[in-house]
Design a protein around this motif. Structure first.
Motif, mmCIF file in Angstrom:
data_model
loop_
_atom_site.group_PDB
_atom_site.id
_atom_site.type_symbol
_atom_site.label_atom_id
_atom_site.label_comp_id
_atom_site.label_asym_id
_atom_site.label_seq_id
_atom_site.Cartn_x
_atom_site.Cartn_y
_atom_site.Cartn_z
ATOM 1 N N LYS A 17 -5.841 -5.848 1.212
ATOM 2 C CA LYS A 17 -5.711 -6.472 2.410
ATOM 3 C C LYS A 17 -4.165 -6.484 2.740
ATOM 4 C CE LYS A 17 -9.552 -9.254 1.529
ATOM 5 N NZ LYS A 17 -10.206 -10.797 1.253
ATOM 6 N N GLY A 18 -4.125 -6.538 4.053
ATOM 7 C CA GLY A 18 -2.696 -6.611 4.684
ATOM 8 C C GLY A 18 -1.991 -5.463 4.664
ATOM 9 N N ASN A 19 -0.686 -5.428 4.965
ATOM 10 C CA ASN A 19 0.169 -4.401 5.024
ATOM 11 C C ASN A 19 0.492 -3.844 3.690
ATOM 12 O OD1 ASN A 19 0.378 -4.912 7.792
ATOM 13 N ND2 ASN A 19 2.363 -6.062 7.780
ATOM 14 N N ARG B 78 12.404 -4.345 2.185
ATOM 15 C CA ARG B 78 13.006 -3.090 2.083
ATOM 16 C C ARG B 78 12.296 -1.706 2.727
ATOM 17 N NH1 ARG B 78 17.345 -4.064 -1.761
ATOM 18 N NH2 ARG B 78 17.717 -6.171 -1.452
ATOM 19 N N ASP B 79 11.242 -2.017 3.185
ATOM 20 C CA ASP B 79 10.342 -0.904 3.777
ATOM 21 C C ASP B 79 9.967 -1.333 5.240
ATOM 22 O OD1 ASP B 79 7.625 0.466 4.566
ATOM 23 O OD2 ASP B 79 8.519 1.568 2.920
ATOM 24 N N ASN B 80 10.354 -0.442 6.503
ATOM 25 C CA ASN B 80 10.045 -0.710 7.644
ATOM 26 C C ASN B 80 8.537 -1.127 7.773
ATOM 27 O OD1 ASN B 80 9.039 1.868 7.748
ATOM 28 N ND2 ASN B 80 10.910 2.726 8.774
ATOM 29 N N ARG B 81 7.592 -0.793 6.996
ATOM 30 C CA ARG B 81 6.209 -1.244 7.320
ATOM 31 C C ARG B 81 5.846 -2.772 6.900
ATOM 32 N NH1 ARG B 81 3.941 3.706 3.809
ATOM 33 N NH2 ARG B 81 6.002 3.367 3.013
ATOM 34 N N LEU B 82 6.941 -3.359 6.218
ATOM 35 C CA LEU B 82 6.642 -4.561 5.939
ATOM 36 C C LEU B 82 7.750 -5.644 6.441
ATOM 37 C CD1 LEU B 82 6.595 -3.951 1.916
ATOM 38 C CD2 LEU B 82 4.434 -4.213 3.723
ATOM 39 N N LEU C 174 10.050 -4.795 -1.709
ATOM 40 C CA LEU C 174 10.329 -6.241 -1.631
ATOM 41 C C LEU C 174 11.043 -6.498 -2.448
ATOM 42 C CD1 LEU C 174 6.746 -7.657 -0.695
ATOM 43 C CD2 LEU C 174 8.803 -7.386 0.946
ATOM 44 N N ASP C 175 12.124 -7.487 -1.974
ATOM 45 C CA ASP C 175 13.003 -8.062 -3.245
ATOM 46 C C ASP C 175 12.849 -9.593 -3.154
ATOM 47 O OD1 ASP C 175 15.113 -9.041 -4.661
ATOM 48 O OD2 ASP C 175 16.827 -7.835 -3.730
#
Length: 343
Positions: free
Chosen positions: A259-261, A64-68, A316-317
């Motif tokens: 760590k990670g996005n 739900r976020d454009n970074r993910l 995130l959903d």
């Protein structure tokens, strides 16, 4: 659903009062002081050790976020473990004060998790999502018809370690206040209403509940805190109880991902809510020692990740498939000689 645990826990802890002083199923003689419990309910649990396991099920995560990015995977095992201890520190006929502590954790094990796997699944793999709590429950019987309850609870929820608690204790702390007011209509019938002000679903909010405990005869009864928990009880004998019903469960955890996005968000929050259809057996092993076994089907209602603790901004959903589950418990109840002495 902590208000459900408050009311149900208080009912089981104090149901022995009504059972000890009631004369028989055909009478309507009330005990001297009212309590939430009714005749036929199980004994109050002082110490409980429980383990729950869910087998393999799928998970899909929608960003739900454009970074993910979105992702999917398979959970091969979901384990839960908990220990609870409750003890009276004031035990007068009209006033009860109960102190309790509990510790619980849950963990997820995924299929084929590698360093290149989806960030959330890689992070949750074998991670202990923990909760440490303590509480005070105050029960006051106004007379033989009315009673009220107040519960204060503090919890530490998240993926913390000992070092985290030494430096950032307040970051994981959440408090809850529960209140309830009830009426004892007869030794077989108690009703009540309650409110919780706390973090059951992550953000601090108010949640209502209705208590309905009713014993219809020597075998059948209902124990409910609507809408969170309802079950039908069948008393096979004084040493064996059977239950069927449903239970709503919720939890929230503060997570620090490095760590990670997901690390771009710093401290995030995972909130989950699920509903379970349950069949349960409780059986005496020896006097004060009992065991419980329950199984059924678990269906997730919501499982979401938010960009910070208490936020409304979902990043995130997660959609988790329904799955069967099994839970086993070992618990300690008041010894029979203690119950006879109270009579």
């Amino acid at each position: 659903m902590k208000i459900a645990k408050l009311l149900l826990g208080a009912a089981t802890i104090f149901c022995t009062i009504g059972q000890a002083q009631a004369q028989g199923p055909e009478t309507e003689i009330l005990e001297e002081y009212a309590s939430p419990g009714v005749r036929g309910m199980g004994k109050g649990k002082g110490i409980v050790i429980g383990y729950e396991r869910l087998p393999q099920f799928d998970i899909e995560s929608e960003a739900r976020d454009n970074r993910l990015e979105s992702g999917s995977g398979r959970i091969r095992r979901h384990n839960k473990f908990d220990v609870r201890i409750n003890a009276p520190i004031l035990n007068k006929p009209q006033t009860k004060l109960i102190f309790g502590i509990d510790y619980k954790f849950e963990e997820f094990n995924f299929t084929d998790v590698t360093p290149a796997a989806y960030d959330l699944y890689e992070y949750l793999e074998d991670k202990n999502l923990q909760s440490i709590g303590s509480q005070l429950v105050y029960l006051r019987s106004i007379d033989n018809r009315r009673f009220y309850l107040i519960r204060l609870k503090g919890e530490l929820n998240g993926d913390f370690t000992k070092d985290d608690l030494d430096t950032d204790l307040i970051d994981y702390f959440k408090s809850t206040i529960d209140v309830a007011y009830g009426w004892k209509k007869s030794p077989d019938y108690a009703i009540g209403v309650g409110l919780q002000f706390g973090y059951t679903f992550g953000r601090k909010s108010v949640y209502p509940a209705i208590l309905y405990n009713r014993t219809f005869n020597d075998r059948w009864g209902v124990e409910a805190i609507f809408p969170a928990n309802t079950r039908v009880r069948y008393n096979l004998n004084e040493k064996t109880l059977l239950f069927a019903g449903y239970r709503l469960e919720g939890a929230s955890y503060n997570l620090t991902v490095d760590k990670g996005n997901l690390s771009e968000f710093g401290e995030i929050e995972l909130r989950r809510t699920d509903v379970k259809g349950i069949l349960r057996l409780e059986r005496e092993i020896y006097d004060f020692l009992w065991f419980g076994v329950e199984g059924g089907f678990r269906q997730y209602y919501r499982n979401r990740v938010f960009d910070e603790v208490g936020s409304r901004d979902e990043i995130l959903d997660n959609d988790l498939s329904g799955a069967g589950f099994v839970r086993v418990e070992l618990f300690v109840v008041p010894p029979r000689r203690f119950m006879e002495k109270n009579k």
